[in-house]
Design a protein around this motif. Structure first.
Motif, PDB file in Angstrom:
ATOM      1  N   GLU A   1       0.587  -0.881   0.164  1.00 34.85           N
ATOM      2  CA  GLU A   1      -0.101   0.208  -0.483  1.00 34.85           C
ATOM      3  C   GLU A   1       0.787   1.276  -0.368  1.00 34.85           C
ATOM      4  OE1 GLU A   1      -2.557   2.244   3.237  1.00 34.85           O
ATOM      5  OE2 GLU A   1      -3.711   0.165   3.131  1.00 34.85           O
ATOM      6  N   ASP A   2       0.941   2.134  -0.604  1.00 34.49           N
ATOM      7  CA  ASP A   2       1.210   3.948  -1.090  1.00 34.49           C
ATOM      8  C   ASP A   2       2.655   3.551  -1.185  1.00 34.49           C
ATOM      9  OD1 ASP A   2      -1.372   4.579  -0.178  1.00 34.49           O
ATOM     10  OD2 ASP A   2      -0.719   4.754   1.715  1.00 34.49           O
ATOM     11  N   PHE A   3       3.067   2.069  -1.898  1.00 37.93           N
ATOM     12  CA  PHE A   3       4.606   2.540  -2.358  1.00 37.93           C
ATOM     13  C   PHE A   3       5.018   2.339  -3.649  1.00 37.93           C
ATOM     14  CE2 PHE A   3       8.543  -0.667  -2.905  1.00 37.93           C
ATOM     15  CZ  PHE A   3       8.944   0.013  -1.868  1.00 37.93           C
ATOM     16  N   GLU A   4       4.367   3.731  -4.364  1.00 34.10           N
ATOM     17  CA  GLU A   4       4.752   4.518  -5.674  1.00 34.10           C
ATOM     18  C   GLU A   4       5.747   4.942  -5.247  1.00 34.10           C
ATOM     19  OE1 GLU A   4       3.475   3.901  -8.842  1.00 34.10           O
ATOM     20  OE2 GLU A   4       2.787   1.807  -7.763  1.00 34.10           O
ATOM     21  N   ILE A   5       7.530   4.451  -5.727  1.00 34.78           N
ATOM     22  CA  ILE A   5       8.679   4.922  -5.323  1.00 34.78           C
ATOM     23  C   ILE A   5       9.220   5.400  -6.818  1.00 34.78           C
ATOM     24  CG2 ILE A   5      10.906   5.005  -4.104  1.00 34.78           C
ATOM     25  CD1 ILE A   5       8.928   3.705  -1.618  1.00 34.78           C
ATOM     26  N   TYR A   6       9.334   6.050  -6.430  1.00 34.03           N
ATOM     27  CA  TYR A   6      10.825   6.681  -8.184  1.00 34.03           C
ATOM     28  C   TYR A   6      11.506   7.217  -7.724  1.00 34.03           C
ATOM     29  CZ  TYR A   6       6.281   5.631 -11.615  1.00 34.03           C
ATOM     30  OH  TYR A   6       5.945   4.542 -11.864  1.00 34.03           O
ATOM     31  N   ARG A   7      13.325   6.347  -7.806  1.00 30.18           N
ATOM     32  CA  ARG A   7      14.821   7.233  -7.633  1.00 30.18           C
ATOM     33  C   ARG A   7      14.658   7.911  -9.087  1.00 30.18           C
ATOM     34  NH1 ARG A   7      12.120   7.858  -3.467  1.00 30.18           N
ATOM     35  NH2 ARG A   7      12.740   7.329  -1.359  1.00 30.18           N
ATOM     36  N   GLU A   8      15.782   8.662  -8.885  1.00 28.62           N
ATOM     37  CA  GLU A   8      16.169   9.688 -10.202  1.00 28.62           C
ATOM     38  C   GLU A   8      17.978   8.500 -10.399  1.00 28.62           C
ATOM     39  OE1 GLU A   8      18.166  12.897  -8.707  1.00 28.62           O
ATOM     40  OE2 GLU A   8      16.136  14.212  -9.555  1.00 28.62           O
ATOM     41  N   PHE A   9      18.229   8.021 -11.525  1.00 26.78           N
ATOM     42  CA  PHE A   9      19.568   7.981 -12.105  1.00 26.78           C
ATOM     43  C   PHE A   9      19.635  10.022 -12.851  1.00 26.78           C
ATOM     44  CE2 PHE A   9      18.400   3.488 -13.325  1.00 26.78           C
ATOM     45  CZ  PHE A   9      17.827   2.690 -12.468  1.00 26.78           C
ATOM     46  N   ASN A  10      20.915   9.473 -12.377  1.00 21.94           N
ATOM     47  CA  ASN A  10      21.577  11.039 -11.904  1.00 21.94           C
ATOM     48  C   ASN A  10      23.189  10.452 -13.072  1.00 21.94           C
ATOM     49  OD1 ASN A  10      20.185  13.836 -11.657  1.00 21.94           O
ATOM     50  ND2 ASN A  10      20.122  11.949 -10.026  1.00 21.94           N
ATOM     51  N   TYR A  11      23.646  11.467 -14.233  1.00 23.53           N
ATOM     52  CA  TYR A  11      24.815  11.714 -14.761  1.00 23.53           C
ATOM     53  C   TYR A  11      26.072  12.583 -13.650  1.00 23.53           C
ATOM     54  CZ  TYR A  11      23.173  10.265 -19.036  1.00 23.53           C
ATOM     55  OH  TYR A  11      22.550   9.514 -19.448  1.00 23.53           O
ATOM     56  N   VAL A  12      26.946  12.194 -13.056  1.00 22.13           N
ATOM     57  CA  VAL A  12      27.783  12.516 -12.161  1.00 22.13           C
ATOM     58  C   VAL A  12      28.962  13.112 -12.516  1.00 22.13           C
ATOM     59  CG1 VAL A  12      28.023  12.764 -10.020  1.00 22.13           C
ATOM     60  CG2 VAL A  12      26.225  11.887  -9.910  1.00 22.13           C
ATOM     61  N   TYR A  13      29.508  14.213 -12.667  1.00 24.36           N
ATOM     62  CA  TYR A  13      30.620  14.442 -13.630  1.00 24.36           C
ATOM     63  C   TYR A  13      31.618  15.203 -11.830  1.00 24.36           C
ATOM     64  CZ  TYR A  13      28.280  17.885 -15.636  1.00 24.36           C
ATOM     65  OH  TYR A  13      27.175  18.904 -16.544  1.00 24.36           O
ATOM     66  N   MET A  14      32.532  15.527 -11.702  1.00 24.97           N
ATOM     67  CA  MET A  14      33.215  16.790 -11.409  1.00 24.97           C
ATOM     68  C   MET A  14      33.259  18.633 -11.595  1.00 24.97           C
ATOM     69  SD  MET A  14      34.957  15.837  -9.452  1.00 24.97           S
ATOM     70  CE  MET A  14      36.169  16.517  -8.300  1.00 24.97           C
ATOM     71  N   LYS A  15      32.778  18.956 -10.766  1.00 24.63           N
ATOM     72  CA  LYS A  15      32.436  20.394 -10.504  1.00 24.63           C
ATOM     73  C   LYS A  15      33.598  20.840 -11.541  1.00 24.63           C
ATOM     74  CE  LYS A  15      29.293  21.843  -7.940  1.00 24.63           C
ATOM     75  NZ  LYS A  15      28.961  22.119  -6.217  1.00 24.63           N
ATOM     76  N   ASN A  16      33.166  21.904 -12.436  1.00 25.85           N
ATOM     77  CA  ASN A  16      34.430  23.043 -13.314  1.00 25.85           C
ATOM     78  C   ASN A  16      35.450  21.787 -14.057  1.00 25.85           C
ATOM     79  OD1 ASN A  16      33.515  24.976 -11.954  1.00 25.85           O
ATOM     80  ND2 ASN A  16      34.453  24.272  -9.821  1.00 25.85           N
ATOM     81  N   SER A  17      34.678  20.993 -14.587  1.00 20.51           N
ATOM     82  CA  SER A  17      35.910  19.823 -15.481  1.00 20.51           C
ATOM     83  C   SER A  17      35.317  20.281 -17.021  1.00 20.51           C
ATOM     84  CB  SER A  17      34.870  18.631 -15.460  1.00 20.51           C
ATOM     85  OG  SER A  17      35.611  18.079 -16.771  1.00 20.51           O
TER      86      SER A  17
END
Length: 295
Positions: A261-277
């Protein structure tokens, strides 16, 4: 070319011990102390402090660690670019958590390589913690992560959102029943090791509902998801994962989705890299290609 004192600082951030840092760098402990003292005098602030006998980064030390990690990643990229001729292959080192690396991204890589034959893709599959460490050391160009990471410390782009599901075998006492989340504690749990994205998400969900992994009668920790599915098929517990990891088994009926019950859960997949690359445009072509396929 990076100053050796910055590299000493980063190694000390990793080891948090002057003796172990000296051993790792094959220099003397006084040399490590001298390098850190130089940086503190140069930047006019303390980088480390002690709490009792425990070495800790100061706030300014953590800031320098993040900025220096960006410098390392860019320096690694510069070295590769300086050694490469225009006619040579373009190598990309990609990290991915297991869900993405084993069940989502390989097909995208295959399509991309057919259209872009100059590229050579190197995929490293590991948990979130290890991939971020590799990224900061300049060992990866970017990584694709499921679930949680510190968005303040990295640049990132959303790849997609994926559904998080619970599964069991047909013989499980929970199969086919309308359940509340608390009901799942009556059976064993099979899950990934600490540091994995799927485990962290499950732990967060349980915490929000005032119980933990320790609330289950038995817990099996397995790093390989193929093995996890085999244990679940044998009715040795339930598991939680992203839908792509169990799509085949759900379609063929060897696993059943838990009806919570009430288990509609989505999570993000993200591209991650260093800042100021300095090399974001180099791997943006692959990121844009993958986004177009998912659109």
């Amino acid at each position: 070319m990076l100053d050796n004192r910055i590299l000493t600082f980063l190694k000390l951030c990793e080891k948090m011990n002057y003796t172990k840092t000296a051993e790792a760098l094959h220099i003397t402990q006084p040399a490590v102390t001298q390098h850190i003292r130089f940086l503190e005098e140069h930047y006019g602030c303390k980088l480390f402090s002690y709490s009792g006998k425990v070495l800790q980064l100061t706030e300014k030390g953590e800031l320098l660690r993040r900025l220096a990690s960006e410098m390392v990643a860019n320096e690694m990229g510069i070295q590769k670019e300086m050694a490469r001729t225009e006619e040579e292959e373009i190598h990309l080192r990609i990290g991915a958590t297991k869900t993405i690396g084993e069940f989502v991204f390989p097909s995208i890589m295959s399509q991309f390589l057919k259209e872009n034959p100059r590229f050579r893709l190197h995929l490293y599959v590991d948990n979130t913690k290890n991939l971020l460490q590799m990224l900061e050391k300049g060992e990866l160009d970017f990584t694709i992560l499921e679930g949680f990471f510190d968005k303040e410390n990295y640049a990132y782009q959303l790849y997609k959102k994926e559904r998080f599901v619970g599964t069991c075998c047909r013989e499980c006492e929970l199969a086919g029943k309308k359940l509340k989340l608390a009901d799942i504690r009556s059976v064993g749990l099979v899950l990934r090791e600490e540091g994995s994205g799927t485990r962290e998400i499950l732990e967060e969900i349980l915490k929000e509902n005032n119980f933990t992994i320790g609330s289950f009668p038995s817990v099996q920790e397995i790093s390989n998801f193929i093995a996890i599915k085999e244990l679940v098929k044998s009715n040795l517990g339930i598991t939680f994962s992203y839908y792509p990891m169990v799509r085949k088994e759900l379609e063929e009926g060897s696993l059943v989705e838990l009806d919570i019950e009430d288990f509609e859960i989505y999570r993000e997949f993200n591209y991650v890299y260093m800042k100021n690359s300095l090399f974001e445009d180099k791997y943006q072509k692959l990121i844009d290609f993958a986004k177009a396929i998912e659109a």
